[in-house]
Write a protein that holds these residues in place. Structure first.
Motif, PDB file in Angstrom:
ATOM      1  N   GLN A 314     -28.888  56.144 -35.413  1.00 55.94           N
ATOM      2  CA  GLN A 314     -27.502  56.291 -34.984  1.00 55.94           C
ATOM      3  C   GLN A 314     -27.474  57.395 -33.942  1.00 55.94           C
ATOM      4  OE1 GLN A 314     -25.223  54.232 -36.146  1.00 55.94           O
ATOM      5  NE2 GLN A 314     -23.487  55.025 -35.029  1.00 55.94           N
ATOM      6  N   TYR A 323     -19.651  58.987 -41.347  1.00 57.44           N
ATOM      7  CA  TYR A 323     -21.019  59.241 -41.795  1.00 57.44           C
ATOM      8  C   TYR A 323     -21.029  59.712 -43.256  1.00 57.44           C
ATOM      9  CZ  TYR A 323     -25.849  60.919 -41.693  1.00 57.44           C
ATOM     10  OH  TYR A 323     -27.172  61.115 -41.952  1.00 57.44           O
ATOM     11  N   TYR A 326     -20.566  56.783 -45.460  1.00 54.36           N
ATOM     12  CA  TYR A 326     -21.812  56.009 -45.497  1.00 54.36           C
ATOM     13  C   TYR A 326     -22.812  56.647 -46.463  1.00 54.36           C
ATOM     14  CZ  TYR A 326     -26.433  54.405 -44.022  1.00 54.36           C
ATOM     15  OH  TYR A 326     -27.709  53.919 -44.015  1.00 54.36           O
ATOM     16  N   ARG A 330     -24.559  54.935 -49.770  1.00 55.70           N
ATOM     17  CA  ARG A 330     -26.009  54.831 -49.960  1.00 55.70           C
ATOM     18  C   ARG A 330     -26.444  55.545 -51.237  1.00 55.70           C
ATOM     19  NH1 ARG A 330     -28.479  50.636 -47.955  1.00 55.70           N
ATOM     20  NH2 ARG A 330     -28.198  50.379 -45.699  1.00 55.70           N
ATOM     21  N   TYR A 348     -16.941  52.363 -49.866  1.00 55.81           N
ATOM     22  CA  TYR A 348     -17.314  53.461 -48.982  1.00 55.81           C
ATOM     23  C   TYR A 348     -17.790  52.933 -47.622  1.00 55.81           C
ATOM     24  CZ  TYR A 348     -16.969  57.280 -52.366  1.00 55.81           C
ATOM     25  OH  TYR A 348     -16.495  58.230 -53.245  1.00 55.81           O
ATOM     26  N   PHE A 349     -18.581  51.869 -47.624  1.00 58.79           N
ATOM     27  CA  PHE A 349     -19.069  51.308 -46.352  1.00 58.79           C
ATOM     28  C   PHE A 349     -17.915  50.726 -45.542  1.00 58.79           C
ATOM     29  CE2 PHE A 349     -23.120  50.561 -48.924  1.00 58.79           C
ATOM     30  CZ  PHE A 349     -23.707  51.723 -48.458  1.00 58.79           C
ATOM     31  N   ALA A 352     -16.218  53.548 -43.943  1.00 57.28           N
ATOM     32  CA  ALA A 352     -16.989  54.092 -42.823  1.00 57.28           C
ATOM     33  C   ALA A 352     -16.721  53.313 -41.540  1.00 57.28           C
ATOM     34  CB  ALA A 352     -18.480  54.064 -43.171  1.00 57.28           C
ATOM     35  N   GLY A 362     -23.130  51.770 -40.859  1.00 54.49           N
ATOM     36  CA  GLY A 362     -22.101  51.384 -41.817  1.00 54.49           C
ATOM     37  C   GLY A 362     -22.152  49.894 -42.108  1.00 54.49           C
ATOM     38  N   TYR A 363     -22.400  49.085 -41.068  1.00 54.97           N
ATOM     39  CA  TYR A 363     -22.490  47.637 -41.267  1.00 54.97           C
ATOM     40  C   TYR A 363     -23.747  47.252 -42.037  1.00 54.97           C
ATOM     41  CZ  TYR A 363     -18.537  46.990 -38.133  1.00 54.97           C
ATOM     42  OH  TYR A 363     -17.281  47.016 -37.570  1.00 54.97           O
ATOM     43  N   GLY A 365     -25.090  49.084 -44.384  1.00 55.15           N
ATOM     44  CA  GLY A 365     -24.728  49.381 -45.770  1.00 55.15           C
ATOM     45  C   GLY A 365     -23.885  48.267 -46.364  1.00 55.15           C
TER      46      GLY A 365
END
Length: 500
Positions: A314, A323, A326, A330, A348-349, A352, A362-363, A365
């Protein structure tokens, strides 16, 4: 002191091949990872088969007289590493037997290829160097007269060959790899709810350092590193258990819109703090901060590392809130994964990418969370369709994002059964990020199901090199052995997994 014996260059036993000149252990043509001290011990034991070798002998052989370490611990750890690599069992040994309070005995049958001696080398005639033939030293008085000449010429030829070999080795053989473990960063924010941030920084530092130059710097994966969180173990013990040269410790603090990372690098051999520095940046510069810390460490280690070979996943400025969301997602997918935590990670994703629609990670995730839901409470066809859509969106933002290639590969393989396309994506991910553990893990499953067992074993062995204390990766190795029909190796591997 043992009497001098002719030292072989290659020792073969139980299907293994120990190349003393090349300092390499092989099986079925594949190189097996063994640290320098365990290699020296294995070489010494195998060179003295069926003979009791005392611990004092091993100490004198492996460590210089001015070395100050816990020798008993070091020998125990070395023998443990050797047995792990050789699939040997201390209780029912095939290769190395322990004689309590005395030492060790190499009990496997060995075949050796002896190092050539000058007297056994072909001795060329002066007038026909291109066709050397064996000369008998005591044949005739006339032949004896030529012995000094032929010996001298043989020595010259040997020196020339050695020089050529040395130059070729320097030009083709990779330099020795340094190994490092990044211990879990300490959360000094005062808020236990921010633990995800410290864990995320640990994961990112492992990734950043691992991508520098995998041939020169090997970094232990997260699962093995996290076992030392709050363990209280000394640096030398951690170094011995993981076979690493350096240990990186760190902490994170945040205040207002800024973050401070403090890191220190410790050399295992003498436990010297060789580098320490604090980095203070805005949250929006968090990705650049991670890259700066990794580059500073690589430069300090001084093993010839240049600038990183790939760009950060990123690049540029990242929306800190995106972030942070993200990292939280994770964190949930990595630890204590359940249907409920997968659902929360998904939120959460989604948060993000709402905050930053161009946040490619983010995508990825999102893609992985949907893929996990295919095995949970979402219709598999729908879950995989959403996963593929998210992975493709991530690649449209960043075509060089290894994580997205693996996410796409998993959907192509497990849902659409497009074997060729899936393998292409796995290989592309590994080209972009050679140390990406999930890429090796997923690709090894692919190879196993494709019936390509030797390649699957090779990938699984790479995983163990990166993550030696992971029970998941150790059991994965056992499964790979089992599916390859190597049942004895599988049983031994599962026993080691249980012992973890």
């Amino acid at each position: 002191m043992r009497p001098a014996t002719q030292i072989p260059t290659v020792i073969r036993f139980e299907g293994y091949e120990l190349d003393l000149a090349g300092e390499e252990l092989r099986k079925n043509g594949f190189s097996l990872k063994l640290q320098p001290q365990p290699f020296k011990i294995l070489a010494y034991l195998s060179a003295h088969p069926r003979v009791l070798v005392t611990r004092q002998e091993l100490r004198d052989h492996v460590w210089p007289g001015d070395t100050f370490v816990d020798f008993d611990l070091a020998i125990n750890q070395a023998i443990k590493q050797i047995r792990a690599v050789l699939n040997d069992d201390a209780e029912s040994p095939r290769i190395i037997a322990t004689l309590p309070r005395r030492g060790y005995r190499f009990i496997a049958n060995v075949e050796t290829s002896p190092a050539p001696e000058v007297s056994s080398l072909p001795l060329p005639e002066v007038h026909q160097l291109a066709e050397p033939r064996l000369e008998t030293v005591g044949a005739t008085v006339r032949n004896r007269r030529w012995i000094p000449v032929t010996l001298a010429l043989s020595a010259i030829l040997l020196m020339g060959a050695a020089l050529v070999g040395y130059r070729m080795a320097r030009s083709t053989r990779p330099a020795a790899q340094m190994r490092m473990v990044v211990l879990p960063f300490q959360n000094l924010t005062g808020d236990p709810g921010q633990e995800y941030f410290a864990d995320g920084m640990t994961e990112e530092m492992i990734s950043q350092l691992g991508e520098m130059d995998p041939n020169r710097l090997g970094v232990i994966a997260r699962t093995s590193a996290v076992k030392y969180k709050n363990s209280g173990k000394a640096i030398n013990q951690i170094g011995q258990e993981l076979g690493v040269d350096y240990v990186l410790e760190g902490s994170v603090r945040e205040a207002a819109s800024r973050v401070r990372i403090t890191a220190q690098l410790i050399r295992v051999s003498d436990q010297m703090h060789v580098w320490s520095e604090s980095f203070d940046r805005d949250f929006k510069d968090i990705v650049a901060l991670q890259a700066d810390v990794a580059q500073a460490i690589a430069t300090r280690i001084d093993v010839g590392l240049g600038q990183r070979q790939t760009q950060p996943a990123q690049s540029g400025q990242t929306n800190w809130e995106a972030y942070s969301a993200y990292l939280k997602g994770r964190h949930l997918l990595l630890d204590n994964k359940t249907n409920a935590t997968i659902a929360v990670a998904l939120k959460y994703f989604q948060r993000a990418i709402e905050l930053d629609p161009n946040f490619a990670l983010g995508y990825t995730g999102l893609a992985d969370a949907y893929s996990e839901q295919a095995d949970a409470d979402l219709d598999p066809a729908k879950a995989y369709a959403l996963s593929k859509e998210a992975a493709l969106h991530a690649l449209s933002i960043n075509p060089n994002l290894a994580e997205a290639h693996v996410s796409l590969a998993n959907e192509l393989f497990y849902h659409e059964w497009k074997w060729v396309e899936a393998e292409r994506e796995y290989k592309r991910a590994l080209e972009l990020k050679p140390t990406y553990e999930e890429a090796h893990h997923s690709y090894s499953h692919y190879l196993t199901l494709a019936g390509r067992h030797q390649e699957a074993l090779q990938e699984s062995q790479r995983l163990l090199q990166m993550d030696p204390l992971s029970s998941h990766m150790n059991s994965h190795m056992g499964i790979a052995y089992n599916r390859a029909g190597r049942f004895d190796d599988a049983i031994a591997q599962f026993k080691r997994t249980i012992a973890l």
